[in-house]
Design a protein around this motif. Structure first.
Motif, PDB file in Angstrom:
ATOM      1  N   ASN A  16      -7.948 -53.757  10.400  1.00  0.00           N
ATOM      2  CA  ASN A  16      -7.132 -53.947  11.598  1.00  0.00           C
ATOM      3  C   ASN A  16      -5.720 -53.414  11.437  1.00  0.00           C
ATOM      4  O   ASN A  16      -4.946 -53.384  12.377  1.00  0.00           O
ATOM      5  N   SER A  17      -5.366 -52.992  10.249  1.00  0.00           N
ATOM      6  CA  SER A  17      -4.004 -52.562   9.975  1.00  0.00           C
ATOM      7  C   SER A  17      -3.860 -51.054  10.152  1.00  0.00           C
ATOM      8  O   SER A  17      -4.737 -50.291   9.791  1.00  0.00           O
ATOM      9  N   ALA A  18      -2.733 -50.630  10.692  1.00  0.00           N
ATOM     10  CA  ALA A  18      -2.463 -49.203  10.848  1.00  0.00           C
ATOM     11  C   ALA A  18      -1.911 -48.614   9.551  1.00  0.00           C
ATOM     12  O   ALA A  18      -1.950 -47.422   9.344  1.00  0.00           O
ATOM     13  N   THR A  19      -1.386 -49.454   8.681  1.00  0.00           N
ATOM     14  CA  THR A  19      -0.847 -48.979   7.420  1.00  0.00           C
ATOM     15  C   THR A  19      -1.894 -49.133   6.317  1.00  0.00           C
ATOM     16  O   THR A  19      -2.784 -49.960   6.409  1.00  0.00           O
ATOM     17  N   VAL A  20      -1.752 -48.335   5.283  1.00  0.00           N
ATOM     18  CA  VAL A  20      -2.712 -48.368   4.189  1.00  0.00           C
ATOM     19  C   VAL A  20      -2.289 -49.417   3.174  1.00  0.00           C
ATOM     20  O   VAL A  20      -1.198 -49.370   2.623  1.00  0.00           O
ATOM     21  N   ASP A  21      -3.161 -50.357   2.914  1.00  0.00           N
ATOM     22  CA  ASP A  21      -2.938 -51.423   1.948  1.00  0.00           C
ATOM     23  C   ASP A  21      -3.435 -50.946   0.588  1.00  0.00           C
ATOM     24  O   ASP A  21      -4.397 -50.185   0.495  1.00  0.00           O
ATOM     25  N   ALA A  22      -2.809 -51.396  -0.476  1.00  0.00           N
ATOM     26  CA  ALA A  22      -3.217 -51.025  -1.833  1.00  0.00           C
ATOM     27  C   ALA A  22      -4.658 -51.444  -2.104  1.00  0.00           C
ATOM     28  O   ALA A  22      -5.385 -50.754  -2.822  1.00  0.00           O
ATOM     29  N   ASP A  23      -5.098 -52.557  -1.526  1.00  0.00           N
ATOM     30  CA  ASP A  23      -6.477 -52.992  -1.723  1.00  0.00           C
ATOM     31  C   ASP A  23      -7.468 -51.989  -1.152  1.00  0.00           C
ATOM     32  O   ASP A  23      -8.545 -51.784  -1.708  1.00  0.00           O
ATOM     33  N   ALA A  24      -7.110 -51.343  -0.044  1.00  0.00           N
ATOM     34  CA  ALA A  24      -7.993 -50.340   0.559  1.00  0.00           C
ATOM     35  C   ALA A  24      -8.113 -49.125  -0.351  1.00  0.00           C
ATOM     36  O   ALA A  24      -9.199 -48.581  -0.539  1.00  0.00           O
ATOM     37  N   VAL A  25      -7.005 -48.698  -0.942  1.00  0.00           N
ATOM     38  CA  VAL A  25      -7.025 -47.564  -1.863  1.00  0.00           C
ATOM     39  C   VAL A  25      -7.824 -47.921  -3.110  1.00  0.00           C
ATOM     40  O   VAL A  25      -8.647 -47.133  -3.584  1.00  0.00           O
ATOM     41  N   PHE A  26      -7.613 -49.125  -3.635  1.00  0.00           N
ATOM     42  CA  PHE A  26      -8.345 -49.587  -4.808  1.00  0.00           C
ATOM     43  C   PHE A  26      -9.845 -49.625  -4.535  1.00  0.00           C
ATOM     44  O   PHE A  26     -10.658 -49.173  -5.345  1.00  0.00           O
ATOM     45  N   LEU A  27     -10.242 -50.136  -3.382  1.00  0.00           N
ATOM     46  CA  LEU A  27     -11.643 -50.189  -2.979  1.00  0.00           C
ATOM     47  C   LEU A  27     -12.228 -48.785  -2.899  1.00  0.00           C
ATOM     48  O   LEU A  27     -13.330 -48.526  -3.390  1.00  0.00           O
ATOM     49  N   TYR A  28     -11.493 -47.870  -2.305  1.00  0.00           N
ATOM     50  CA  TYR A  28     -11.947 -46.482  -2.169  1.00  0.00           C
ATOM     51  C   TYR A  28     -12.122 -45.828  -3.539  1.00  0.00           C
ATOM     52  O   TYR A  28     -13.106 -45.140  -3.799  1.00  0.00           O
ATOM     53  N   LEU A  29     -11.167 -46.047  -4.443  1.00  0.00           N
ATOM     54  CA  LEU A  29     -11.230 -45.420  -5.763  1.00  0.00           C
ATOM     55  C   LEU A  29     -12.302 -46.023  -6.663  1.00  0.00           C
ATOM     56  O   LEU A  29     -12.898 -45.316  -7.476  1.00  0.00           O
ATOM     57  N   THR A  30     -12.538 -47.308  -6.555  1.00  0.00           N
ATOM     58  CA  THR A  30     -13.491 -47.963  -7.452  1.00  0.00           C
ATOM     59  C   THR A  30     -14.916 -48.001  -6.928  1.00  0.00           C
ATOM     60  O   THR A  30     -15.860 -47.960  -7.708  1.00  0.00           O
ATOM     61  N   GLU A  31     -15.073 -48.079  -5.612  1.00  0.00           N
ATOM     62  CA  GLU A  31     -16.417 -48.213  -5.048  1.00  0.00           C
ATOM     63  C   GLU A  31     -16.787 -47.077  -4.095  1.00  0.00           C
ATOM     64  O   GLU A  31     -17.878 -47.083  -3.527  1.00  0.00           O
ATOM     65  N   ALA A  32     -15.873 -46.131  -3.901  1.00  0.00           N
ATOM     66  CA  ALA A  32     -16.108 -44.982  -3.023  1.00  0.00           C
ATOM     67  C   ALA A  32     -16.538 -45.413  -1.623  1.00  0.00           C
ATOM     68  O   ALA A  32     -17.433 -44.843  -1.019  1.00  0.00           O
ATOM     69  N   ARG A  33     -15.875 -46.449  -1.123  1.00  0.00           N
ATOM     70  CA  ARG A  33     -16.138 -46.892   0.253  1.00  0.00           C
ATOM     71  C   ARG A  33     -14.843 -47.382   0.888  1.00  0.00           C
ATOM     72  O   ARG A  33     -13.859 -47.630   0.209  1.00  0.00           O
ATOM     73  N   TYR A  34     -14.892 -47.486   2.198  1.00  0.00           N
ATOM     74  CA  TYR A  34     -13.740 -47.941   2.976  1.00  0.00           C
ATOM     75  C   TYR A  34     -13.950 -49.393   3.392  1.00  0.00           C
ATOM     76  O   TYR A  34     -15.085 -49.857   3.454  1.00  0.00           O
ATOM     77  N   PRO A  35     -12.883 -50.094   3.739  1.00  0.00           N
ATOM     78  CA  PRO A  35     -13.054 -51.430   4.317  1.00  0.00           C
ATOM     79  C   PRO A  35     -13.882 -51.321   5.597  1.00  0.00           C
ATOM     80  O   PRO A  35     -13.775 -50.345   6.338  1.00  0.00           O
ATOM     81  N   SER A  36     -14.729 -52.293   5.839  1.00  0.00           N
ATOM     82  CA  SER A  36     -15.594 -52.249   7.021  1.00  0.00           C
ATOM     83  C   SER A  36     -14.759 -52.177   8.295  1.00  0.00           C
ATOM     84  O   SER A  36     -13.720 -52.812   8.409  1.00  0.00           O
ATOM     85  N   GLY A  37     -15.209 -51.356   9.204  1.00  0.00           N
ATOM     86  CA  GLY A  37     -14.541 -51.211  10.490  1.00  0.00           C
ATOM     87  C   GLY A  37     -13.322 -50.303  10.475  1.00  0.00           C
ATOM     88  O   GLY A  37     -12.574 -50.276  11.448  1.00  0.00           O
ATOM     89  N   SER A  38     -13.115 -49.550   9.404  1.00  0.00           N
ATOM     90  CA  SER A  38     -11.949 -48.660   9.321  1.00  0.00           C
ATOM     91  C   SER A  38     -12.082 -47.511  10.315  1.00  0.00           C
ATOM     92  O   SER A  38     -13.147 -46.906  10.440  1.00  0.00           O
ATOM     93  N   SER A  39     -10.999 -47.205  10.984  1.00  0.00           N
ATOM     94  CA  SER A  39     -10.989 -46.080  11.913  1.00  0.00           C
ATOM     95  C   SER A  39     -10.901 -44.779  11.131  1.00  0.00           C
ATOM     96  O   SER A  39     -10.579 -44.764   9.943  1.00  0.00           O
ATOM     97  N   ASP A  40     -11.166 -43.658  11.797  1.00  0.00           N
ATOM     98  CA  ASP A  40     -11.059 -42.350  11.144  1.00  0.00           C
ATOM     99  C   ASP A  40      -9.634 -42.086  10.667  1.00  0.00           C
ATOM    100  O   ASP A  40      -9.427 -41.500   9.606  1.00  0.00           O
ATOM    101  N   ILE A  41      -8.656 -42.529  11.440  1.00  0.00           N
ATOM    102  CA  ILE A  41      -7.247 -42.337  11.061  1.00  0.00           C
ATOM    103  C   ILE A  41      -6.928 -43.123   9.794  1.00  0.00           C
ATOM    104  O   ILE A  41      -6.280 -42.611   8.886  1.00  0.00           O
ATOM    105  N   LEU A  42      -7.405 -44.362   9.708  1.00  0.00           N
ATOM    106  CA  LEU A  42      -7.172 -45.185   8.525  1.00  0.00           C
ATOM    107  C   LEU A  42      -7.887 -44.595   7.307  1.00  0.00           C
ATOM    108  O   LEU A  42      -7.328 -44.557   6.208  1.00  0.00           O
TER     109      LEU A  42
END
Length: 111
Positions: A16-42
């Protein structure tokens, strides 16, 4: 590789956030996935932030270029939780030899 710990509520907050949270980057780097419901911009913003980060032994580092115009790169440990931040600042302030040297010297000592 360690499994990252990102709760469902954190995923919902990130999506739901327009800004990138460190947890989202960590999730992407460790599990190669995005938080559920992430928009294309996010997703694009997460990939852009992740391009300058690396995770080793469950710790995320941000890679920066040195200011001396060399091609050298140094890494800064990314402190993800408030508890870690408090622990680091306390160690730099409460040590008998630390004293208070001002903001710039404290930052230099930490990094």
């Amino acid at each position: 590789m360690e499994k990252s710990v990102v709760t469902k509520s954190a995923e919902q907050r990130l999506s739901n956030s327009a800004t990138v949270d460190a947890d989202a980057v960590f999730l992407y780097l460790t599990e190669a996935r995005y938080p559920s419901g992430s928009s294309d911009i996010l997703k694009r913003a997460i990939r852009r932030k992740a391009a300058v980060c690396v995770v080793r032994d469950g710790v995320m580092y941000v890679q920066k270029k040195k200011k001396d115009n060399s091609l050298s790169i140094f890494e800064l440990r990314f402190v993800r939780t408030r508890e870690e931040q408090v622990k680091i600042l306390a160690a730099c302030h409460l040590d008998p030899t630390a004293g208070h040297m001002g903001e710039k010297r404290t930052v230099k000592r930490i990094t």
